[in-house]
Design an enzyme around this catalytic site. Structure first.
Site, PDB file in Angstrom:
ATOM      1  N   LYS A   1       0.831  -1.207   0.000  1.00 15.16           N
ATOM      2  CA  LYS A   1       0.000   0.000   0.000  1.00 15.16           C
ATOM      3  C   LYS A   1       0.868   1.260   0.000  1.00 15.16           C
ATOM      4  CE  LYS A   1      -2.056   1.533   3.759  1.00 15.16           C
ATOM      5  NZ  LYS A   1      -1.628   2.946   3.897  1.00 15.16           N
TER       6      LYS A   1
ATOM      7  N   ASP B   1      -6.553   1.458   1.437  1.00 13.46           N
ATOM      8  CA  ASP B   1      -6.459   1.754   2.864  1.00 13.46           C
ATOM      9  C   ASP B   1      -7.823   1.484   3.484  1.00 13.46           C
ATOM     10  OD1 ASP B   1      -8.079   3.837   2.060  1.00 13.46           O
ATOM     11  OD2 ASP B   1      -6.791   5.425   2.838  1.00 13.46           O
TER      12      ASP B   1
END
Length: 211
Positions: free
Chosen positions: A118, A136
């Protein structure tokens, strides 16, 4: 599916080439900000980083930083002990393995301490405009409420979104972040203001409609 295409077009129309709310001026600052933002708000990170960057203005100074000193600058950030250690290790690895230049390759970025998929994707999205998706907590929540994914992990959710949207992923990622942060919130979502209300499959929506 026409439904998914409509959602995509509405996101791109509502959010015109959105960018992160993290404040940075260099690739080094961006990477540090994104690392700090894990399970922490952008607002909090933006409060922390000015003093941190004044003390450690570049990757080389951070690589030589004192752990206790770094902790003192980021102590109001969640998981600051681990993040302080990772920041220093990340900087040291950049200096030792990449000649002091932060790599702009996903695999190389992920080799750095504290940089997962991420984080690497967000850096490449914001710095390079790369066609990546990053999931997220906001993107995960929005994806599931809109029925774009039923996956149980961020990684699998990312795969679903890439398959559905294919392009403009960098803008869609940030659009979904902002949408989740300000409209489709975890608690008390602003359903009455939502431009995607008709596409929502959330239990919260169904409960409100019964009220």
């Amino acid at each position: 599916m026409k439904r998914n295409l409509a959602i995509k077009e509405l996101f791109l129309k509502k959010f015109d080439k959105p960018v992160t709310e993290l404040k940075f001026s260099t690739l080094y600052e961006l990477l540090v900000c994104v690392m700090l933002s894990a399970q922490c708000t952008d607002k909090r990170v933006n409060l922390i980083t000015p003093a941190l960057f004044k003390a450690y203005p570049d990757i080389k100074s951070l690589a030589k930083a004192n752990l206790a000193s770094v902790k003192s600058y980021i102590q109001t950030c969640s998981f600051f002990n681990n993040k302080a250690q990772n920041l220093i290790k990340m900087a040291q690895a950049v200096c030792e393995n990449f000649g002091g230049e932060i790599p702009l390759d996903e695999k190389d970025l992920k080799s750095l301490a504290g940089v997962g998929q991420k984080t690497a994707h967000v850096v490449l999205i914001e710095w390079c405009g790369a066609n990546f998706m990053a999931v997220d907590t906001h993107v995960f929540r929005v994806s599931h409420r809109l029925g774009l994914s039923k996956a149980k992990t961020p990684e699998a959710t990312e795969e679903d979104l890439i398959r559905i949207f294919k392009n403009n992923l960098n803008y869609l990622h940030q659009a979904m972040v902002l949408f989740g942060r300000y409209t489709c919130k975890a608690k008390n979502p602003l359903c009455h203001q939502c431009f995607l209300y008709d596409f929502c499959k959330s239990k919260d929506k169904k409960l409100k409609e019964k009220e």
